[in-house]
Enzyme design. Structure first.
Site, PDB file in Angstrom:
ATOM      1  N   GLU A  98       0.854  -1.198   0.000  1.00 50.06           N
ATOM      2  CA  GLU A  98       0.000   0.000   0.000  1.00 50.06           C
ATOM      3  C   GLU A  98       0.888   1.246   0.000  1.00 50.06           C
ATOM      4  O   GLU A  98       2.004   1.224   0.536  1.00 50.06           O
ATOM      5  CB  GLU A  98      -0.910  -0.052   1.251  1.00 50.06           C
ATOM      6  CG  GLU A  98      -1.726   1.185   1.551  1.00 50.06           C
ATOM      7  CD  GLU A  98      -2.811   1.499   0.518  1.00 50.06           C
ATOM      8  OE1 GLU A  98      -2.485   1.546  -0.670  1.00 50.06           O
ATOM      9  OE2 GLU A  98      -3.957   1.754   0.926  1.00 50.06           O
ATOM     10  N   ASP A 102      -3.373   5.318   6.503  1.00 51.20           N
ATOM     11  CA  ASP A 102      -3.880   6.576   7.059  1.00 51.20           C
ATOM     12  C   ASP A 102      -4.896   6.250   8.165  1.00 51.20           C
ATOM     13  O   ASP A 102      -4.516   5.971   9.293  1.00 51.20           O
ATOM     14  CB  ASP A 102      -4.499   7.365   5.892  1.00 51.20           C
ATOM     15  CG  ASP A 102      -4.925   8.763   6.255  1.00 51.20           C
ATOM     16  OD1 ASP A 102      -4.287   9.376   7.103  1.00 51.20           O
ATOM     17  OD2 ASP A 102      -5.921   9.249   5.673  1.00 51.20           O
ATOM     18  N   PHE A 151      -0.632  16.066   4.416  1.00 44.64           N
ATOM     19  CA  PHE A 151      -1.023  15.467   3.148  1.00 44.64           C
ATOM     20  C   PHE A 151       0.179  15.457   2.211  1.00 44.64           C
ATOM     21  O   PHE A 151       0.785  16.486   1.954  1.00 44.64           O
ATOM     22  CB  PHE A 151      -2.195  16.215   2.512  1.00 44.64           C
ATOM     23  CG  PHE A 151      -2.870  15.401   1.456  1.00 44.64           C
ATOM     24  CD1 PHE A 151      -3.846  14.476   1.799  1.00 44.64           C
ATOM     25  CD2 PHE A 151      -2.498  15.506   0.135  1.00 44.64           C
ATOM     26  CE1 PHE A 151      -4.450  13.675   0.832  1.00 44.64           C
ATOM     27  CE2 PHE A 151      -3.093  14.726  -0.842  1.00 44.64           C
ATOM     28  CZ  PHE A 151      -4.070  13.805  -0.492  1.00 44.64           C
ATOM     29  N   ARG A 164       1.152  12.307  -9.062  1.00 51.69           N
ATOM     30  CA  ARG A 164       1.622  10.927  -8.867  1.00 51.69           C
ATOM     31  C   ARG A 164       3.013  10.704  -9.448  1.00 51.69           C
ATOM     32  O   ARG A 164       3.779   9.880  -8.968  1.00 51.69           O
ATOM     33  CB  ARG A 164       0.675   9.933  -9.562  1.00 51.69           C
ATOM     34  CG  ARG A 164      -0.651   9.729  -8.887  1.00 51.69           C
ATOM     35  CD  ARG A 164      -1.310   8.475  -9.447  1.00 51.69           C
ATOM     36  NE  ARG A 164      -2.749   8.460  -9.244  1.00 51.69           N
ATOM     37  CZ  ARG A 164      -3.365   8.050  -8.135  1.00 51.69           C
ATOM     38  NH1 ARG A 164      -2.646   7.615  -7.123  1.00 51.69           N
ATOM     39  NH2 ARG A 164      -4.672   8.074  -8.034  1.00 51.69           N
TER      40      ARG A 164
END
Ligand code: IMP
Length: 181
Positions: A98, A102, A151, A164
């Site tokens: 993963e 979170d 974040f 990304r």
């Protein structure tokens, strides 16, 4: 419109070194086993590609995708599998990969679903871990970096499908209004 700058949290060099360390540890643990590495789309694709190429043991790969519905994640029950594995897993050694752990909702749900299919073993490798954000208790077996509640984007991680492709892990900073007054 909000203007965001990207500040590097983990450079590509630091990431490369840490992925090598994780791969070494995983290779030792899976010596002589029947390893199937399961990536969670989309965020894990870059980390998983680097990780499996650094492994010293053979493996097969497959992918799943999950979505959470409702307002945020209040429990693992709000997470649904939208793309299943194409490989039977009974009797196999599964390593779920993963991008970031979170709230814990995704991994808690996925390990429940895949655990019912009776793999020989089931472990989780998360590139990043934000323990302060946990809603559902969950501990990964392998963790790249533990980070505070911020974040992050890059190295596969996105904000609305952007960023990304960045080779470094970055924190987003709002630079609106800077330079005025
Ligand atoms: P969890 O179910 O809350 O543990 O969610 C994990 C998923 O949330 C990850 O696979 C990411 O897609 C997303 N996520 C959580 N934190 C971040 C972040 O800082 N940047 C980008 N995506 C994140």
């Amino acid at each position: 419109m909000t203007t965001l700058a990207t500040d590097i949290l983990f450079s590509r060099e630091i990431i490369h070194r840490r992925v090598g360390e994780l791969a070494l540890q995983i290779s030792r643990d899976y010596q002589g086993r029947d390893l199937l590495v399961v990536g969670i789309l989309k965020g894990a694709f870059i980390f998983m590609a680097d990780l499996i190429r650094a492994l010293g043991v053979p493996c097969r790969v497959d992918f799943v995708r999950l979505t959470s519905y409702g307002e945020g994640c209040v429990s693992s029950g709000t997470v649904r599998l939208t793309k299943d594995l194409e490989t039977p897993i009974a009797g196999r050694d599964l390593l779920i990969v993963e991008d970031i752990l979170d709230t814990g909702c995704t991994l808690s749900r996925l390990t429940d679903i895949l655990g019912e299919r009776e793999p020989a073993s089931l472990k989780v490798c998360a590139f990043l871990d934000k323990p302060e954000r946990r809603i559902v208790p969950f501990t990964a077996d392998y963790i790249g970096f533990t980070i505070p509640d911020a974040f992050v984007v890059g190295y596969g991680l996105d904000l609305d499908e952007k960023y990304r492709y960045l080779p470094d892990v970055c924190v987003l900073r709002d630079i609106d209004g800077q330079g005025e007054g």
